[in-house]
Write a protein that holds these residues in place. Structure first.
Motif, short mmCIF file in Angstrom:
data_model
loop_
_atom_site.label_atom_id
_atom_site.label_comp_id
_atom_site.label_asym_id
_atom_site.label_seq_id
_atom_site.Cartn_x
_atom_site.Cartn_y
_atom_site.Cartn_z
N UNK A 1 -25.35 -3.32 -3.53
CA UNK A 1 -24.53 -4.47 -3.90
C UNK A 1 -23.33 -4.67 -2.97
N UNK A 2 -23.03 -3.64 -2.16
CA UNK A 2 -21.89 -3.74 -1.24
C UNK A 2 -22.41 -4.13 0.14
N UNK A 3 -21.94 -5.24 0.67
CA UNK A 3 -22.30 -5.70 2.00
C UNK A 3 -21.03 -6.01 2.78
N UNK A 4 -21.04 -5.68 4.06
CA UNK A 4 -19.86 -5.95 4.89
C UNK A 4 -19.71 -7.45 5.14
N UNK A 5 -18.47 -7.95 4.98
CA UNK A 5 -18.14 -9.35 5.24
C UNK A 5 -17.08 -9.38 6.35
N UNK A 6 -17.53 -9.63 7.56
CA UNK A 6 -16.65 -9.52 8.71
C UNK A 6 -15.75 -10.74 8.85
N UNK A 7 -14.49 -10.48 9.27
CA UNK A 7 -13.54 -11.55 9.55
C UNK A 7 -12.64 -11.11 10.70
N UNK A 8 -11.93 -12.05 11.29
CA UNK A 8 -11.06 -11.78 12.44
C UNK A 8 -9.62 -11.71 11.93
N UNK A 9 -8.93 -10.59 12.18
CA UNK A 9 -7.57 -10.44 11.65
C UNK A 9 -6.74 -9.53 12.55
N UNK A 10 -5.40 -9.56 12.30
CA UNK A 10 -4.44 -8.78 13.08
C UNK A 10 -4.36 -7.36 12.52
N UNK A 11 -4.77 -6.37 13.31
CA UNK A 11 -4.84 -4.99 12.83
C UNK A 11 -3.46 -4.41 12.56
N UNK A 12 -2.48 -4.69 13.42
CA UNK A 12 -1.14 -4.12 13.25
C UNK A 12 -0.49 -4.63 11.95
N UNK A 13 -0.59 -5.94 11.69
CA UNK A 13 -0.03 -6.49 10.45
C UNK A 13 -0.77 -5.94 9.23
N UNK A 14 -2.09 -5.82 9.36
CA UNK A 14 -2.92 -5.27 8.28
C UNK A 14 -2.49 -3.85 7.94
N UNK A 15 -2.26 -3.01 8.97
CA UNK A 15 -1.84 -1.63 8.77
C UNK A 15 -0.45 -1.56 8.13
N UNK A 16 0.46 -2.44 8.57
CA UNK A 16 1.82 -2.44 8.02
C UNK A 16 1.81 -2.75 6.52
N UNK A 17 0.94 -3.66 6.08
CA UNK A 17 0.84 -3.98 4.65
C UNK A 17 0.36 -2.77 3.85
N UNK A 18 -0.61 -2.05 4.41
CA UNK A 18 -1.12 -0.87 3.71
C UNK A 18 -0.03 0.19 3.58
N UNK A 19 0.73 0.41 4.66
CA UNK A 19 1.80 1.41 4.63
C UNK A 19 2.82 1.06 3.56
N UNK A 20 3.16 -0.21 3.45
CA UNK A 20 4.15 -0.62 2.44
C UNK A 20 3.63 -0.32 1.04
N UNK A 21 2.35 -0.60 0.80
CA UNK A 21 1.78 -0.33 -0.52
C UNK A 21 1.71 1.17 -0.82
N UNK A 22 1.51 2.00 0.22
CA UNK A 22 1.35 3.43 0.00
C UNK A 22 2.68 4.16 -0.19
N UNK A 23 3.81 3.49 0.03
CA UNK A 23 5.10 4.16 -0.11
C UNK A 23 5.28 4.75 -1.50
N UNK A 24 4.75 4.05 -2.51
CA UNK A 24 4.95 4.50 -3.89
C UNK A 24 4.23 5.82 -4.16
N UNK A 25 3.19 6.14 -3.33
CA UNK A 25 2.40 7.35 -3.56
C UNK A 25 2.97 8.58 -2.85
N UNK A 26 3.97 8.40 -1.98
CA UNK A 26 4.52 9.52 -1.22
C UNK A 26 5.23 10.52 -2.14
#
Length: 416
Positions: A263-288
């Motif tokens: 049921x899981x299939x990859x859905x490819x899109x074009x995006x900015x990796x640096x901005x994408x990584x920064x958003x993840x880091x911000x969300x993970x701050x609460x888990x530190x």
């Protein structure tokens, strides 16, 4: 005037906490439920900065969140519901869900925060996790029994092949062996169906009782308010913790079931990796934990990649979450990204407990955990899911690890 009195009565008698602050983070009002949650009186918090109700590192980040939001309009909490940790007057901490709304009133901006205590849900999740672990142990025991049966049948077959003088008995025994083998295989298939059925039930049917547990915990907490018993609050908090833990396990089981059924299939899109990584880091701050921090570096001038954002985010979150769990409270987690003409590379490096050499070959197997994890929580599914998500994006997973020296995971994806 009557509407104002009614509104105040509703706020004062609300089950959840409500706090309003100005655009500088100063508390302007707090309802009785919020006072009860944080063990402060109204006079002790009015006019103080809201950060007094937060543990580190959130306390140090809060004013920066407000400043960035007022300057850029980029919300990390405002207008977005999320789970956070609060700190009571006595220094103890508890989990809660926060929803923040921006209110413009009489030419000024006020922020209203709605606080729902999650302590009881967490405790209920722990109990359900124990139940799921017990079921998994039963599945493993049956698997071992079936393997032993198959081994015994193979040995019997070999012995019968050596008994040439009694050909009739040998043929009869082989037929009987074949029937028993077919029965064993049928039992193994039935066991597989039972496991799939359990995954489906655990992922879907358990959600209703979990919701009821969470609601009941909130009602218990409400009815227990007049008693002002710390023991009630403590055990309600355990229920809420357990509910959250079991929900996470069910989500992992559901992910595996979706992968197994295609049921899981990859859905490819074009995006900015640096901005994408920064958003993840911000969300993970609460888990530190403690004074942990995440250090992110992007190398190279190219920023755009083509991958499945959802699958890639899940992979990175799994690796950072593991680095947090298995590293010390003073540790620094290194997060590197790099893009060149042929591929995209993502690396997560920690200085934690490391992975024993004898366990490394089994690391991506479902339900496997290294022998040195001790009492650190986990269900052994994360890296298995990570490996399969990476395959769906045509990537590969590599890692290097040394005991007590840390682990480096590298994800590599082709880029056309």
């Amino acid at each position: 005037m009557e509407n104002s009195v009614l509104l105040k009565a509703i706020i004062d008698n609300a089950i959840d906490g409500l706090i309003t602050i100005d655009d500088q983070g100063v508390i302007e009002s707090i309802n009785p439920s919020a006072c009860k949650l944080f063990n402060y009186t109204e006079q002790e918090v009015l006019g103080k900065n809201i950060s007094m109700l937060m543990p580190q590192p959130d306390r140090g980040y809060h004013d920066g969140y407000l400043f960035r939001y007022k300057k850029t309009g980029d919300a990390s909490i405002i207008g977005i519901g999320r789970e956070l940790t609060g700190m009571r007057k006595n220094g103890s901490q508890f989990p809660f869900r926060l929803g923040v709304s921006e209110v413009r009133y009489s030419g000024r901006v006020v922020y209203a925060g709605f606080i729902h205590d999650l302590s009881r849900e967490k405790e209920a999740e722990s109990q359900l996790q124990d139940y799921a672990t017990s079921l998994e142990d039963q599945v493993q025991e049956r698997t071992v029994s079936l393997r032993e049966t198959v081994d015994a049948l193979e040995q019997t077959k070999a012995e019968l092949n050596l008994s040439i003088e009694n050909l009739h008995n040998t043929v009869f025994t082989l037929e009987q062996t074949q029937q028993e083998l077919s029965l064993s295989l049928a039992k193994e298939q039935e066991l597989g169906k039972l496991k799939s059925r359990f995954v489906s039930i655990a992922s879907h049917e358990f959600r209703t009782p979990l919701s009821m547990v969470q609601l009941s915990a909130s009602l218990i907490e409400r009815y227990a308010l007049p008693f002002d018993s710390p023991n009630i609050g403590k055990h309600v908090g355990k229920i809420k913790d357990a509910v959250q833990n079991v929900t996470a396990i069910l989500n992992d089981f559901l992910s595996l079931e979706k992968l197994d059924t295609g049921k899981v299939q990859a859905k490819f899109s074009h995006f900015n990796l640096a901005e994408f990584a920064a958003e993840i880091i911000e969300e993970m701050q609460i888990a530190l934990n403690g004074r942990q921090k995440i250090v992110f570096v992007h190398r190279g001038s190219e920023l755009m990649i083509t991958l499945d954002q959802t699958l890639l985010k899940n992979c990175i979150v799994i690796l950072i979450d593991n680095a947090i769990k298995y590293s010390g409270e003073e540790s620094s987690i290194q997060f590197y990204t790099k893009i060149n003409e042929n591929n995209c590379t993502i690396r997560i490096c920690d200085n934690g407990i490391g992975i024993p050499i004898e366990d490394q070959k089994h690391l991506c197997e479902p339900f496997f955990r290294a022998h040195n994890t001790g009492k650190i929580s986990g269900n052994g599914l994360g890296l298995s899911i990570l490996s399969r998500y990476t395959d769906l994006m045509n990537g590969k997973v590599d890692f290097k690890s040394r005991i007590n020296r840390g682990t480096l995971f590298t994800l590599t994806f082709p880029q056309s």
